[in-house]
Design an enzyme around this catalytic site. Structure first.
Site, PDB file in Angstrom:
ATOM      1  N   ASP A   7      -0.723 -10.313   3.397  1.00 39.56           N
ATOM      2  CA  ASP A   7      -0.587  -8.002   3.965  1.00 39.56           C
ATOM      3  C   ASP A   7      -0.172  -8.549   5.261  1.00 39.56           C
ATOM      4  O   ASP A   7      -0.103  -9.711   5.810  1.00 39.56           O
ATOM      5  CB  ASP A   7      -2.248  -7.788   3.636  1.00 39.56           C
ATOM      6  CG  ASP A   7      -1.692  -6.389   3.043  1.00 39.56           C
ATOM      7  OD1 ASP A   7      -0.575  -5.654   3.443  1.00 39.56           O
ATOM      8  OD2 ASP A   7      -2.163  -5.686   2.350  1.00 39.56           O
ATOM      9  N   HIS A  20      -7.074  -1.868   5.546  1.00 28.48           N
ATOM     10  CA  HIS A  20      -6.049  -1.290   6.622  1.00 28.48           C
ATOM     11  C   HIS A  20      -6.572  -1.031   8.648  1.00 28.48           C
ATOM     12  O   HIS A  20      -6.694  -0.919   9.579  1.00 28.48           O
ATOM     13  CB  HIS A  20      -5.123   0.001   7.017  1.00 28.48           C
ATOM     14  CG  HIS A  20      -4.174  -0.593   5.898  1.00 28.48           C
ATOM     15  ND1 HIS A  20      -4.423  -0.103   4.453  1.00 28.48           N
ATOM     16  CD2 HIS A  20      -2.889  -0.263   5.941  1.00 28.48           C
ATOM     17  CE1 HIS A  20      -3.593  -1.042   3.555  1.00 28.48           C
ATOM     18  NE2 HIS A  20      -2.238  -0.862   4.867  1.00 28.48           N
ATOM     19  N   ARG A  78      -3.327   4.215  -7.169  1.00 28.45           N
ATOM     20  CA  ARG A  78      -2.083   3.220  -6.645  1.00 28.45           C
ATOM     21  C   ARG A  78      -2.335   1.773  -7.857  1.00 28.45           C
ATOM     22  O   ARG A  78      -1.906   0.554  -8.102  1.00 28.45           O
ATOM     23  CB  ARG A  78      -2.577   1.885  -5.391  1.00 28.45           C
ATOM     24  CG  ARG A  78      -2.004   3.137  -4.418  1.00 28.45           C
ATOM     25  CD  ARG A  78      -2.678   2.166  -2.710  1.00 28.45           C
ATOM     26  NE  ARG A  78      -1.513   1.843  -2.636  1.00 28.45           N
ATOM     27  CZ  ARG A  78      -2.105   0.146  -2.021  1.00 28.45           C
ATOM     28  NH1 ARG A  78      -3.063   0.513  -0.892  1.00 28.45           N
ATOM     29  NH2 ARG A  78      -0.853  -0.450  -1.603  1.00 28.45           N
ATOM     30  N   ASP A 122       7.910  -1.795   0.921  1.00 29.92           N
ATOM     31  CA  ASP A 122       7.129  -1.020  -0.462  1.00 29.92           C
ATOM     32  C   ASP A 122       8.034  -0.279  -1.310  1.00 29.92           C
ATOM     33  O   ASP A 122       8.283   0.826  -1.068  1.00 29.92           O
ATOM     34  CB  ASP A 122       6.025  -0.710   0.829  1.00 29.92           C
ATOM     35  CG  ASP A 122       4.872  -1.728   1.002  1.00 29.92           C
ATOM     36  OD1 ASP A 122       4.285  -2.399   0.427  1.00 29.92           O
ATOM     37  OD2 ASP A 122       4.479  -1.747   2.161  1.00 29.92           O
ATOM     38  N   LYS A 129      -0.310  -7.517  -5.760  1.00 27.85           N
ATOM     39  CA  LYS A 129      -0.439  -7.414  -4.696  1.00 27.85           C
ATOM     40  C   LYS A 129      -1.825  -6.883  -5.263  1.00 27.85           C
ATOM     41  O   LYS A 129      -2.311  -5.964  -6.263  1.00 27.85           O
ATOM     42  CB  LYS A 129      -0.226  -6.604  -3.897  1.00 27.85           C
ATOM     43  CG  LYS A 129       0.209  -6.033  -3.691  1.00 27.85           C
ATOM     44  CD  LYS A 129       1.188  -4.969  -2.729  1.00 27.85           C
ATOM     45  CE  LYS A 129       1.785  -3.552  -3.221  1.00 27.85           C
ATOM     46  NZ  LYS A 129       2.025  -2.846  -1.851  1.00 27.85           N
ATOM     47  N   HIS A 130      -2.981  -7.101  -4.363  1.00 27.31           N
ATOM     48  CA  HIS A 130      -3.312  -7.714  -2.775  1.00 27.31           C
ATOM     49  C   HIS A 130      -4.076  -8.859  -3.628  1.00 27.31           C
ATOM     50  O   HIS A 130      -5.742  -9.072  -3.940  1.00 27.31           O
ATOM     51  CB  HIS A 130      -3.967  -7.179  -2.456  1.00 27.31           C
ATOM     52  CG  HIS A 130      -3.505  -5.681  -1.676  1.00 27.31           C
ATOM     53  ND1 HIS A 130      -3.154  -4.256  -2.645  1.00 27.31           N
ATOM     54  CD2 HIS A 130      -2.171  -5.505  -1.056  1.00 27.31           C
ATOM     55  CE1 HIS A 130      -3.094  -3.455  -2.125  1.00 27.31           C
ATOM     56  NE2 HIS A 130      -2.134  -3.859  -1.002  1.00 27.31           N
TER      57      HIS A 130
END
Length: 506
Positions: A271, A202, A159, A89, A189-190
């Site tokens: 992911d 997460h 991000r 990453d 992504k994503h």
């Protein structure tokens, strides 16, 4: 929502049942990306996986000591099999695993979007890709193609390149082109977007409730048109597309939408399967089987415990034996991974031969992104700083940056404290800050304060006692705020802030 599907696990010696044809066994292994422990040696279970055809490994901070060590590690991995994809990453900003290996300092994506200079974005992406190549890493799980569509979103935020799909698309194209020019594989992504959720996948399954015509597909279309070689799926449910399964496990989203409608023929990688959105409801092993059946080409098992990777591998092999997973699907996926490996896995030259990159691009971009909702504050000298920010995310590396350190590099008389996460003694911290700051400038920085009430309470208490406080934001600023904004917490973001605060900005 789907219920947890019982997972089949086996010992490290392998699955139970008759052996598959060697070519199909290798194809199944090509569909796996494994994390592991170690900085110089390769664990024996990982060696065995590589010998049977493992498609790739993903490196984390735990695998990084310094640049020479990383080169030794990637060289060792390639001696085991030259076409092994070695990935990491590498988004830039405050998120990155290569700080100890001398990673280039670049701001996060939101600051690049604020600066809105695609040439600067390309220069930052080139620096990151050049550094990867110098370490023997040829696949980068970046850039983020998500659009920050919900103010409450807890995981995308800075991000992303921004909240406008057209702006995000513009900078995605610049990033992908620059990375490709280095011979490094990028990964948007994503898919089909994580920015419209209010949940971090997460921690639990996320849902984007918007109708189809409101989803943020435009950046992914732009990435596909730009020739991005990899896309990563989101552990997010989109009821407008598939009300039952998250995108990672949905044939409608991966096969019909991405392959059919968007025309993507590169490698689709999941992911990480140990994220709770998958692990808690399905289990990692069942998740691997379902993701491949849905249309993924590779699944990431990022945890260093290789028993989890082996359980995922065994579930895939068992599903092939039982007919639950079609051999043609796995063969097709493995073929895409092989094509990717032919383009990117084998280094075209020695790491020492990598062309130089622009070392100043990141700081230039960070400086261009600094904004103030009102007039810029007058320079301060000898300030006391209270820098508040959330505790580090367990899956996103934090390099230990703080505003006080950046400010002291320019003004050694500055004092202060970095508050990483809600303190037990917030009132005491406020009282002490006001005491130390008597007769001196007070600088209070927050990061995504709208998501963290403790930051708002500390800020408001300090501001009530000191209306002359200089307010700073290192995350997404609150609507109507008057803070000086950096739009990120990367080291160069904080340096650019410090330059403005001390009056040394050029």
């Amino acid at each position: 929502m789907s219920q947890r599907i019982p997972e089949v696990t086996h010992s490290a010696s392998g699955p139970v049942g008759p052996a598959l044809p060697a070519a199909l066994d290798e194809a199944a292994h090509r569909c796996l990306v494994a994390g592991f422990d170690g900085t110089t040696t390769v664990p024996d279970p990982l060696k065995r996986l590589i010998d049977r055809g493992l498609g790739g490994v993903i490196l984390f901070t735990r695998n990084i000591r310094d640049a020479d060590q990383v080169r030794e590690l990637t060289g060792t991995l390639r001696t085991l099999r030259p076409d092994l994809l070695i990935a990491i990453d590498n988004e830039g900003g405050g998120i990155g695993h290569l700080v100890a290996a001398g990673a280039p300092e670049v701001p996060g994506s939101w600051a690049l979007g604020v600066a809105d200079d695609p040439a600067l974005t390309a220069a930052c992406a080139d620096a990151l890709a050049g550094h990867l190549l110098s370490l023997g890493i040829t696949a980068s799980y970046a850039p983020v193609a998500d659009v920050q569509s919900r103010p409450e979103n807890p995981i995308v935020r800075t991000r992303a390149f921004g909240a406008d799909p057209e702006l995000v698309s513009r900078h995605l194209r610049a990033w992908i082109a620059a990375t490709e020019a280095r011979g490094v594989a990028s990964c948007a992504k994503h898919f089909p977007g994580h920015g419209g959720t209010v949940t971090d996948s997460h921690h639990e399954l996320a849902v984007d409730p918007r109708p189809y015509d409101r989803l943020d597909l435009a950046p992914f279309r732009a990435a596909v048109e730009a020739g991005v070689p990899m896309l990563m799926s989101a552990h997010v449910v989109f009821p407008a597309l598939d009300p039952d399964r998250p995108a990672t496990l949905s044939p409608r989203i991966l096969s019909e939408l991405l392959r059919g409608e968007l025309g993507f023929d590169g490698v689709l990688v999941s992911d990480a399967l140990e994220m709770k959105a998958i692990a808690d409801r399905y289990g990692e092993a069942a998740g691997a089987r379902l993701a491949l059946a849905a249309g993924a080409d590779q699944v990431i098992v990022a945890v260093p415990d290789l028993e989890v990777t082996l359980a995922c591998r065994d579930a895939v092999l068992d599903a092939l034996r039982s007919g639950e997973l079609a051999p043609e699907r796995v063969t097709e996926a493995a073929a895409r991974v092989r094509r990717l490996a032919l383009r990117y896995a084998v280094l075209p030259y020695r790491p020492d031969d990598v062309a130089a990159w622009d070392e100043e691009a990141g700081l230039t971009a960070a400086r261009a992104a600094v904004r103030s909702a009102g007039s810029r504050p007058e320079p301060v000298h000898g300030a006391h700083v209270v820098d508040c920010f959330p505790p580090p995310h367990p899956a996103l590396n934090w390099g230990g940056e703080d505003l006080l350190t950046a400010l002291r590099a320019l003004d050694p008389t500055a004092t202060g404290t970095a508050v990483a996460g809600e303190p037990e003694d917030a009132e005491d911290l406020v009282r002490e800050a006001l005491r130390v700051a008597q007769g001196r400038p007070l600088v209070v920085a927050v990061c995504d304060a709208e998501l963290h009430p403790w930051q708002r309470r500390m800020r408001d208490a300090l501001l009530a006692a000191r209306p002359d406080t200089v307010l700073v934001s290192t995350g997404l600023p609150e609507p109507g705020g008057r803070a000086l904004c950096a739009y990120g917490r990367g080291r160069v973001n904080l340096r650019a802030l410090a330059e403005v605060l001390t009056g040394t900005a050029s």
